[in-house]
Scaffold this motif. Structure first.
Motif, short mmCIF file in Angstrom:
data_model
loop_
_atom_site.label_atom_id
_atom_site.label_comp_id
_atom_site.label_asym_id
_atom_site.label_seq_id
_atom_site.Cartn_x
_atom_site.Cartn_y
_atom_site.Cartn_z
N PRO A 167 0.82 -1.22 0.00
CA PRO A 167 0.00 0.00 0.00
C PRO A 167 0.85 1.27 0.00
O PRO A 167 0.51 2.25 -0.67
CB PRO A 167 -0.82 -0.12 1.28
CG PRO A 167 -0.94 -1.60 1.49
CD PRO A 167 0.39 -2.15 1.05
N LYS A 168 1.98 1.23 0.71
CA LYS A 168 2.85 2.40 0.76
C LYS A 168 3.40 2.73 -0.63
O LYS A 168 3.47 3.89 -1.03
CB LYS A 168 3.99 2.16 1.75
CG LYS A 168 4.88 3.35 1.97
CD LYS A 168 5.90 3.10 3.06
CE LYS A 168 6.71 4.36 3.29
NZ LYS A 168 7.61 4.25 4.43
N GLU A 169 3.80 1.69 -1.38
CA GLU A 169 4.32 1.90 -2.73
C GLU A 169 3.23 2.46 -3.65
O GLU A 169 3.50 3.32 -4.50
CB GLU A 169 4.86 0.59 -3.31
CG GLU A 169 6.14 0.12 -2.64
CD GLU A 169 6.54 -1.28 -3.07
OE1 GLU A 169 7.72 -1.47 -3.39
OE2 GLU A 169 5.67 -2.18 -3.09
N VAL A 170 2.00 1.98 -3.48
CA VAL A 170 0.89 2.49 -4.29
C VAL A 170 0.66 3.96 -3.97
O VAL A 170 0.50 4.79 -4.87
CB VAL A 170 -0.40 1.66 -4.07
CG1 VAL A 170 -1.58 2.30 -4.80
CG2 VAL A 170 -0.21 0.22 -4.53
N ALA A 171 0.67 4.30 -2.68
CA ALA A 171 0.47 5.70 -2.26
C ALA A 171 1.54 6.60 -2.87
O ALA A 171 1.24 7.71 -3.33
CB ALA A 171 0.48 5.80 -0.74
N GLU A 172 2.79 6.12 -2.90
CA GLU A 172 3.88 6.91 -3.48
C GLU A 172 3.64 7.14 -4.97
O GLU A 172 3.87 8.24 -5.48
CB GLU A 172 5.22 6.20 -3.25
CG GLU A 172 5.68 6.24 -1.81
CD GLU A 172 6.87 5.34 -1.52
OE1 GLU A 172 7.39 4.68 -2.45
OE2 GLU A 172 7.27 5.26 -0.34
N ARG A 173 3.16 6.12 -5.67
CA ARG A 173 2.88 6.28 -7.11
C ARG A 173 1.76 7.29 -7.32
O ARG A 173 1.83 8.12 -8.23
CB ARG A 173 2.49 4.94 -7.73
CG ARG A 173 3.64 4.00 -7.92
CD ARG A 173 3.23 2.87 -8.82
NE ARG A 173 4.24 1.84 -8.89
CZ ARG A 173 4.14 0.77 -9.68
NH1 ARG A 173 3.09 0.62 -10.44
NH2 ARG A 173 5.10 -0.11 -9.69
N VAL A 174 0.69 7.20 -6.52
CA VAL A 174 -0.44 8.11 -6.66
C VAL A 174 0.01 9.55 -6.40
O VAL A 174 -0.31 10.46 -7.17
CB VAL A 174 -1.59 7.72 -5.70
CG1 VAL A 174 -2.66 8.79 -5.64
CG2 VAL A 174 -2.19 6.38 -6.11
N LYS A 175 0.80 9.76 -5.35
CA LYS A 175 1.25 11.11 -4.99
C LYS A 175 2.23 11.69 -5.99
O LYS A 175 2.29 12.91 -6.16
CB LYS A 175 1.90 11.08 -3.60
CG LYS A 175 0.89 10.94 -2.49
CD LYS A 175 1.58 10.90 -1.15
CE LYS A 175 0.58 10.72 -0.04
NZ LYS A 175 1.23 10.49 1.24
N SER A 176 2.99 10.84 -6.67
CA SER A 176 3.96 11.35 -7.63
C SER A 176 3.33 11.55 -9.01
O SER A 176 4.03 11.80 -9.99
CB SER A 176 5.15 10.40 -7.73
OG SER A 176 4.77 9.19 -8.33
N ASP A 177 2.02 11.43 -9.07
CA ASP A 177 1.27 11.63 -10.32
C ASP A 177 1.70 10.68 -11.44
O ASP A 177 1.56 11.01 -12.61
CB ASP A 177 1.36 13.08 -10.80
CG ASP A 177 0.49 14.01 -9.99
OD1 ASP A 177 -0.50 13.54 -9.40
OD2 ASP A 177 0.80 15.20 -9.92
N GLN A 178 2.21 9.52 -11.07
CA GLN A 178 2.48 8.52 -12.10
C GLN A 178 1.14 8.08 -12.66
O GLN A 178 0.16 7.98 -11.95
CB GLN A 178 3.21 7.31 -11.51
CG GLN A 178 4.63 7.58 -11.13
CD GLN A 178 5.34 6.33 -10.64
OE1 GLN A 178 5.00 5.22 -11.04
NE2 GLN A 178 6.29 6.51 -9.76
N LYS A 179 1.10 7.84 -13.95
CA LYS A 179 -0.14 7.35 -14.57
C LYS A 179 -0.33 5.90 -14.14
O LYS A 179 0.22 4.98 -14.74
CB LYS A 179 -0.05 7.45 -16.08
CG LYS A 179 0.06 8.87 -16.58
CD LYS A 179 -1.28 9.58 -16.46
CE LYS A 179 -1.20 10.96 -17.07
NZ LYS A 179 -1.74 11.99 -16.24
N VAL A 180 -1.08 5.72 -13.07
CA VAL A 180 -1.27 4.38 -12.52
C VAL A 180 -2.75 4.02 -12.60
O VAL A 180 -3.61 4.85 -12.31
CB VAL A 180 -0.72 4.31 -11.07
CG1 VAL A 180 -1.39 5.32 -10.18
CG2 VAL A 180 -0.85 2.93 -10.50
N SER A 181 -3.01 2.81 -13.03
CA SER A 181 -4.39 2.31 -13.10
C SER A 181 -4.64 1.43 -11.88
O SER A 181 -4.00 0.39 -11.73
CB SER A 181 -4.60 1.51 -14.38
OG SER A 181 -5.86 0.87 -14.34
#
Length: 99
Positions: A6-20
């Motif tokens: 979950p922490k890695e997902v949160a980092e991706r979301v916060k860094s505005d990576q295009k994540v699905s």
């Protein structure tokens, strides 16, 4: 099966990576909050809604504790989708949610 915390997902979301992110919980569970930007497709509807899931992208699967998202990951992987299961599910999510 590929996994992500979950922490890695949160980092991706916060860094505005295009994540699905696809949340496979039921309606009443999602009503309590979901990861910002996540798409809601209940596990029982995954196969009937494949046309909504871009096969050219990586997708992070999310549920309450990691079990249903694991099943969804297996279903999609069999159909050659690139999927990663979020370990611990929303029970382990410690970041912001949207309603």
């Amino acid at each position: 099966m590929k996994e992500i915390t979950p922490k890695e997902v949160a980092e991706r979301v916060k860094s505005d990576q295009k994540v699905s992110i696809i949340d496979v919980r039921e309606d009443e569970e999602v009503a309590q909050g979901k990861i910002p930007g996540a798409r809601h497709i209940p596990l029982g509807q995954i196969e009937g809604r494949l046309h909504e899931i871009d096969p050219s992208k990586e997708h992070i699967m999310v549920c309450r504790s990691g079990g249903r998202s694991g099943k969804a990951s297996e279903i999609l992987k069999e159909k050659n989708y690139e999927v990663t299961n979020m370990t611990g599910g929303m029970l382990a999510w410690e970041d912001n949610v949207e309603e």
